[in-house]
Design a protein around this motif. Structure first.
Motif, PDB file in Angstrom:
ATOM      1  N   TYR A   1     -55.217 114.744  -2.682  1.00  0.00           N
ATOM      2  CA  TYR A   1     -55.465 113.532  -3.475  1.00  0.00           C
ATOM      3  C   TYR A   1     -56.631 112.742  -2.890  1.00  0.00           C
ATOM      4  N   ALA A   2     -56.621 112.558  -1.561  1.00  0.00           N
ATOM      5  CA  ALA A   2     -57.680 111.788  -0.912  1.00  0.00           C
ATOM      6  C   ALA A   2     -59.039 112.441  -1.112  1.00  0.00           C
ATOM      7  N   ARG A   3     -59.100 113.751  -0.995  1.00  0.00           N
ATOM      8  CA  ARG A   3     -60.367 114.461  -1.157  1.00  0.00           C
ATOM      9  C   ARG A   3     -60.861 114.383  -2.600  1.00  0.00           C
TER      10      ARG A   3
ATOM     11  N   LEU B   1     -61.687 109.351  -1.144  1.00  0.00           N
ATOM     12  CA  LEU B   1     -61.157 108.228  -0.374  1.00  0.00           C
ATOM     13  C   LEU B   1     -61.822 108.027   0.986  1.00  0.00           C
ATOM     14  N   PRO B   2     -62.259 109.073   1.682  1.00  0.00           N
ATOM     15  CA  PRO B   2     -62.936 108.808   2.959  1.00  0.00           C
ATOM     16  C   PRO B   2     -64.123 107.861   2.814  1.00  0.00           C
ATOM     17  N   GLY B   3     -64.941 108.083   1.807  1.00  0.00           N
ATOM     18  CA  GLY B   3     -66.080 107.193   1.565  1.00  0.00           C
ATOM     19  C   GLY B   3     -65.641 105.815   1.117  1.00  0.00           C
TER      20      GLY B   3
ATOM     21  N   PRO C   1     -65.829  99.370   2.685  1.00  0.00           N
ATOM     22  CA  PRO C   1     -65.594  97.943   2.944  1.00  0.00           C
ATOM     23  C   PRO C   1     -66.045  97.460   4.319  1.00  0.00           C
ATOM     24  N   PRO C   2     -65.775  98.188   5.423  1.00  0.00           N
ATOM     25  CA  PRO C   2     -66.312  97.729   6.702  1.00  0.00           C
ATOM     26  C   PRO C   2     -67.841  97.679   6.717  1.00  0.00           C
TER      27      PRO C   2
END
Length: 202
Positions: free
Chosen positions: A10-12, A16-18, A23-24
């Motif tokens: 799901y994250a890939r 989601l990593p990007g 935000p930081p």
């Protein structure tokens, strides 16, 4: 090669990593703007402040991450997708609002932490609504147009209604602006969790 499944897949698929790293990075942009002579205006001639630009950037990244590459599979899956969609949106919104609020609190841009958090939450909510209506890849466009117009028009507008339609430019003590931002986020979270983004295959 290790097969991806469950949360990792799901994250890939949502990038989601990007989306987590953005935000930081935007918070660093906000902190950097504190050292500028114009005190946080991206363009001194235009005067669009960082409380508009930073939430728009964060919301654009979050909105784009809502895109579903296999929409047909998602809609025919045995397990309900709404908990994943809701968790996805809530987690990224919390991360963005916290990072930008901390950057605003530690800087000298003149933007309060509360205003930055409110604008981030409301902007992400509006972007989630836009993702349902026009698709995740273009979800940032209507929101950017609206916020840019609101910041420009609010300079000459007055009246009680301005605390609602121009909620991003209101000070943190304006209850109506907080209610509007919260309502936008609640509507965006509910719509996205229930329906998901509109398919935009291009």
């Amino acid at each position: 090669m290790t097969a991806l499944n469950g949360p990792l897949l799901y994250a890939r698929s949502r990038g989601l990593p990007g989306a987590i790293a953005a935000p930081p990075a935007i918070a660093l942009l906000l902190a950097w703007s504190a050292s500028r002579p114009d005190g946080g205006s991206w363009d001194p001639g235009f005067g669009l402040p960082m409380e508009a630009i930073c939430p728009m950037l964060a919301a654009a990244v979050i909105g784009t991450s809502l895109y579903a590459y296999a929409d047909e599979l998602d809609r025919t899956a045995v397990r309900a997708w709404w908990p994943r969609r809701l968790t996805h949106l809530l987690a990224l919104t919390a991360l963005a609002a916290t990072a930008l609020a901390l950057a605003a609190a530690s800087g000298t841009t003149g933007t309060g932490a509360a205003v930055m958090a409110r604008n981030t939450v409301g902007t992400v909510g509006a972007t989630a609504v836009s993702a349902v209506l026009v698709g995740a890849r273009l979800s940032w466009l209507p929101v950017t147009a609206y916020l840019g117009t609101a910041f420009i028009a609010a300079r000459t507008a007055g009246g009680a209604g301005a605390t609602v339609w121009a909620w991003p430019v209101q000070p943190d003590r304006e209850t109506a602006a907080w209610v509007t931002a919260a309502a936008l986020f609640a509507a965006g979270a509910a719509l996205h969790a229930y329906r998901g983004p509109r398919p935009d295959h291009f």
